[in-house]
Design a protein around this motif. Structure first.
Motif, mmCIF file in Angstrom:
data_model
loop_
_atom_site.group_PDB
_atom_site.id
_atom_site.type_symbol
_atom_site.label_atom_id
_atom_site.label_comp_id
_atom_site.label_asym_id
_atom_site.label_seq_id
_atom_site.Cartn_x
_atom_site.Cartn_y
_atom_site.Cartn_z
ATOM 1 N N SER A 47 10.973 4.283 -3.329
ATOM 2 C CA SER A 47 10.217 3.197 -3.957
ATOM 3 C C SER A 47 9.554 2.392 -2.838
ATOM 4 C CB SER A 47 11.121 2.297 -4.807
ATOM 5 O OG SER A 47 12.151 1.736 -4.010
ATOM 6 N N ILE A 48 8.508 1.663 -3.194
ATOM 7 C CA ILE A 48 7.724 0.953 -2.179
ATOM 8 C C ILE A 48 7.802 -0.539 -2.490
ATOM 9 C CG2 ILE A 48 5.433 0.668 -1.148
ATOM 10 C CD1 ILE A 48 4.907 3.598 -2.055
ATOM 11 N N GLU A 49 8.490 -1.273 -1.598
ATOM 12 C CA GLU A 49 8.766 -2.681 -1.859
ATOM 13 C C GLU A 49 8.637 -3.526 -0.603
ATOM 14 O OE1 GLU A 49 11.965 -1.969 -5.484
ATOM 15 O OE2 GLU A 49 12.432 -1.343 -3.448
ATOM 16 N N GLY A 50 7.739 -3.139 0.276
ATOM 17 C CA GLY A 50 7.544 -3.906 1.499
ATOM 18 C C GLY A 50 6.607 -3.197 2.456
ATOM 19 N N HIS A 51 6.294 -3.865 3.553
ATOM 20 C CA HIS A 51 5.361 -3.318 4.540
ATOM 21 C C HIS A 51 5.898 -2.049 5.185
ATOM 22 C CE1 HIS A 51 3.067 -6.996 4.144
ATOM 23 N NE2 HIS A 51 4.135 -7.717 4.438
ATOM 24 N N PHE A 52 7.200 -2.018 5.486
ATOM 25 C CA PHE A 52 7.832 -0.846 6.084
ATOM 26 C C PHE A 52 7.673 0.366 5.165
ATOM 27 C CE2 PHE A 52 11.567 1.889 6.597
ATOM 28 C CZ PHE A 52 11.558 2.124 7.965
ATOM 29 N N ASP A 53 7.994 0.172 3.877
ATOM 30 C CA ASP A 53 7.855 1.255 2.901
ATOM 31 C C ASP A 53 6.417 1.748 2.826
ATOM 32 O OD1 ASP A 53 10.532 0.853 2.331
ATOM 33 O OD2 ASP A 53 10.153 -0.293 0.489
ATOM 34 N N GLU A 54 5.475 0.803 2.831
ATOM 35 C CA GLU A 54 4.062 1.178 2.729
ATOM 36 C C GLU A 54 3.618 2.018 3.919
ATOM 37 O OE1 GLU A 54 1.300 -1.927 1.979
ATOM 38 O OE2 GLU A 54 2.164 -2.458 0.037
ATOM 39 N N ALA A 55 4.096 1.669 5.126
ATOM 40 C CA ALA A 55 3.703 2.414 6.323
ATOM 41 C C ALA A 55 4.162 3.865 6.233
ATOM 42 C CB ALA A 55 4.277 1.744 7.572
ATOM 43 N N ILE A 56 5.391 4.078 5.754
ATOM 44 C CA ILE A 56 5.889 5.443 5.592
ATOM 45 C C ILE A 56 5.129 6.160 4.477
ATOM 46 C CG2 ILE A 56 7.905 6.807 4.896
ATOM 47 C CD1 ILE A 56 9.638 4.669 6.264
ATOM 48 N N ALA A 57 4.922 5.475 3.369
ATOM 49 C CA ALA A 57 4.263 6.082 2.213
ATOM 50 C C ALA A 57 2.828 6.483 2.508
ATOM 51 C CB ALA A 57 4.306 5.114 1.032
ATOM 52 N N ALA A 58 2.165 5.752 3.400
ATOM 53 C CA ALA A 58 0.761 6.042 3.701
ATOM 54 C C ALA A 58 0.586 7.460 4.236
ATOM 55 C CB ALA A 58 0.219 5.030 4.703
ATOM 56 N N ILE A 59 1.550 7.940 5.021
ATOM 57 C CA ILE A 59 1.459 9.308 5.548
ATOM 58 C C ILE A 59 1.507 10.313 4.404
ATOM 59 C CG2 ILE A 59 2.538 11.031 7.041
ATOM 60 C CD1 ILE A 59 1.170 8.700 8.498
ATOM 61 N N GLY A 60 2.403 10.085 3.449
ATOM 62 C CA GLY A 60 2.471 10.962 2.283
ATOM 63 C C GLY A 60 1.183 10.950 1.480
ATOM 64 N N VAL A 61 0.563 9.777 1.359
ATOM 65 C CA VAL A 61 -0.722 9.673 0.664
ATOM 66 C C VAL A 61 -1.767 10.546 1.353
ATOM 67 C CG1 VAL A 61 -2.655 8.121 0.142
ATOM 68 C CG2 VAL A 61 -0.310 7.403 -0.347
ATOM 69 N N LEU A 62 -1.845 10.454 2.671
ATOM 70 C CA LEU A 62 -2.837 11.235 3.414
ATOM 71 C C LEU A 62 -2.595 12.731 3.263
ATOM 72 C CD1 LEU A 62 -3.117 9.117 6.697
ATOM 73 C CD2 LEU A 62 -4.524 9.002 4.627
ATOM 74 N N GLU A 63 -1.333 13.143 3.295
ATOM 75 C CA GLU A 63 -1.023 14.566 3.097
ATOM 76 C C GLU A 63 -1.462 15.029 1.714
ATOM 77 O OE1 GLU A 63 2.919 14.877 6.008
ATOM 78 O OE2 GLU A 63 3.166 14.462 3.862
ATOM 79 N N GLN A 64 -1.263 14.187 0.700
ATOM 80 C CA GLN A 64 -1.660 14.558 -0.652
ATOM 81 C C GLN A 64 -3.177 14.591 -0.801
ATOM 82 O OE1 GLN A 64 0.318 15.728 -3.010
ATOM 83 N NE2 GLN A 64 2.086 15.489 -1.652
ATOM 84 N N VAL A 65 -3.873 13.666 -0.156
ATOM 85 C CA VAL A 65 -5.341 13.673 -0.208
ATOM 86 C C VAL A 65 -5.870 14.961 0.418
ATOM 87 C CG1 VAL A 65 -7.430 12.588 0.717
ATOM 88 C CG2 VAL A 65 -5.647 11.183 -0.309
ATOM 89 N N LYS A 66 -5.324 15.343 1.554
ATOM 90 C CA LYS A 66 -5.760 16.583 2.197
ATOM 91 C C LYS A 66 -5.499 17.782 1.292
ATOM 92 C CE LYS A 66 -5.453 19.368 6.374
ATOM 93 N NZ LYS A 66 -4.795 19.583 7.684
ATOM 94 N N ALA A 67 -4.319 17.823 0.677
ATOM 95 C CA ALA A 67 -3.998 18.917 -0.242
ATOM 96 C C ALA A 67 -4.924 18.912 -1.451
ATOM 97 C CB ALA A 67 -2.541 18.798 -0.697
ATOM 98 N N GLY A 68 -5.234 17.718 -1.968
ATOM 99 C CA GLY A 68 -6.131 17.611 -3.117
ATOM 100 C C GLY A 68 -7.525 18.116 -2.810
ATOM 101 N N ARG A 69 -8.022 17.789 -1.637
ATOM 102 C CA ARG A 69 -9.338 18.304 -1.227
ATOM 103 C C ARG A 69 -9.332 19.823 -1.209
ATOM 104 N NH1 ARG A 69 -12.347 16.397 3.877
ATOM 105 N NH2 ARG A 69 -13.826 17.806 2.874
ATOM 106 N N ALA A 70 -8.264 20.422 -0.682
ATOM 107 C CA ALA A 70 -8.161 21.889 -0.624
ATOM 108 C C ALA A 70 -8.121 22.499 -2.027
ATOM 109 C CB ALA A 70 -6.918 22.288 0.163
ATOM 110 N N GLN A 71 -7.620 21.725 -2.993
ATOM 111 C CA GLN A 71 -7.544 22.201 -4.376
ATOM 112 C C GLN A 71 -8.820 21.915 -5.160
ATOM 113 O OE1 GLN A 71 -3.610 20.064 -4.755
ATOM 114 N NE2 GLN A 71 -3.156 21.795 -6.077
ATOM 115 N N GLY A 72 -9.776 21.240 -4.541
ATOM 116 C CA GLY A 72 -11.057 20.996 -5.187
ATOM 117 C C GLY A 72 -11.087 19.815 -6.129
ATOM 118 N N VAL A 73 -10.206 18.829 -5.933
ATOM 119 C CA VAL A 73 -10.271 17.646 -6.802
ATOM 120 C C VAL A 73 -11.537 16.853 -6.497
ATOM 121 C CG1 VAL A 73 -7.754 17.562 -6.850
ATOM 122 C CG2 VAL A 73 -8.987 16.028 -5.325
ATOM 123 N N CYS A 74 -11.996 16.086 -7.472
ATOM 124 C CA CYS A 74 -13.248 15.352 -7.281
ATOM 125 C C CYS A 74 -13.018 13.892 -6.922
ATOM 126 C CB CYS A 74 -14.119 15.459 -8.528
ATOM 127 S SG CYS A 74 -13.380 14.743 -9.992
#
Length: 246
Positions: A47-74
């Motif tokens: 769960s994301i409930e602070g700046h520390f959590d957000e910093a870790i979560a941001a990496i996961g977001v970037l990995e998912q964006v890269k994967a989404g681009r490879a899958q052709g999301v718009c």
């Protein structure tokens, strides 16, 4: 993936139950020709409930964006009210990327002159205030409220968190002089329609708002600008656990 437009909805925490809640809310408002791809990182914070959590979560977001681009999301939705990694995600993305706090605040200003925010823990009120300042909505927000329960209480099946959200929304309507209420957590995505009907004023969930914004941007042929600071990241050889993002 056929002729449908595919929108990737990223829950930045690792809760699969919350990802399912978010995905269901997104599909409920998506157009007939939109497919919702609801995802969450395989590692990170539950769960994301602070700046520390957000910093870790941001990496996961970037990995998912890269994967989404490879899958052709718009387009992509970042389904956490802190909008973690938003600008970095826009650098990686070709299509539009919308955060749910950003989307909900924008939508609220279209239907009311002032809005209130109801979120989870009191410490996240400060993060919400930072976003209000960053997005230019500080003078539109009348008040912020916390139910004083953690994010994952929304998924524990007891209904306590949902009832506390309802009570805080009623309080906000009576005391704040606001014309709309913004729900400050992706895990509240399934509450907005019922609360709107019960309270008789717009209660806005950022997940559904962001999905409709991405649909609109795609329909207008607008992707993330690659001119200026949101241009694709400079090519560098990343090391260690970040190598996959190179």
């Amino acid at each position: 993936m056929g002729n449908k437009r595919i929108i990737q909805v990223i829950n930045p925490n690792t809760s699969r139950a919350m990802t399912a809640t978010i995905g269901a809310a997104a599909r409920a408002v998506a157009a007939a020709d939109t497919e919702i791809l609801a995802v969450c990182p395989g590692q990170g914070v539950p769960s994301i409930e602070g700046h520390f959590d957000e910093a870790i979560a941001a990496i996961g977001v970037l990995e998912q964006v890269k994967a989404g681009r490879a899958q052709g999301v718009c387009g992509h939705v970042i389904a956490c009210f802190g909008d973690p990694g938003l600008l970095a995600a826009r650098e990686l993305a070709q299509g539009p990327v919308v955060g749910i706090a950003e989307a909900a605040m924008h939508m609220a200003t279209l239907v009311a002159t002032r809005f209130s925010i109801v979120t989870t823990l009191p410490r996240t009120l400060i993060i919400a205030r930072h976003l209000l300042q960053q997005y230019g909505f500080e003078h539109h927000c009348a008040a912020l409220h916390a139910i004083d329960l953690p994010v994952l209480a929304l998924e524990d099946g007891s209904g306590l968190a949902q009832e506390k959200v309802r009570q805080r929304c009623i309080q906000a309507m009576r005391e704040d002089g606001s014309g709309a209420i913004v729900l400050g957590c992706g895990g509240m995505a399934d509450l907005a329609q019922d609360l709107t009907r019960e309270l008789g004023l717009p209660v806005i969930d950022g997940v559904t708002a962001a999905v409709k914004m991405v649909e609109s941007l795609v329909a207008l042929g607008l992707g993330t600008s690659k001119h200026g600071d949101l241009a694709f990241p400079l090519k560098k050889n990343l090391s260690g656990q970040f190598e996959s993002l190179s």
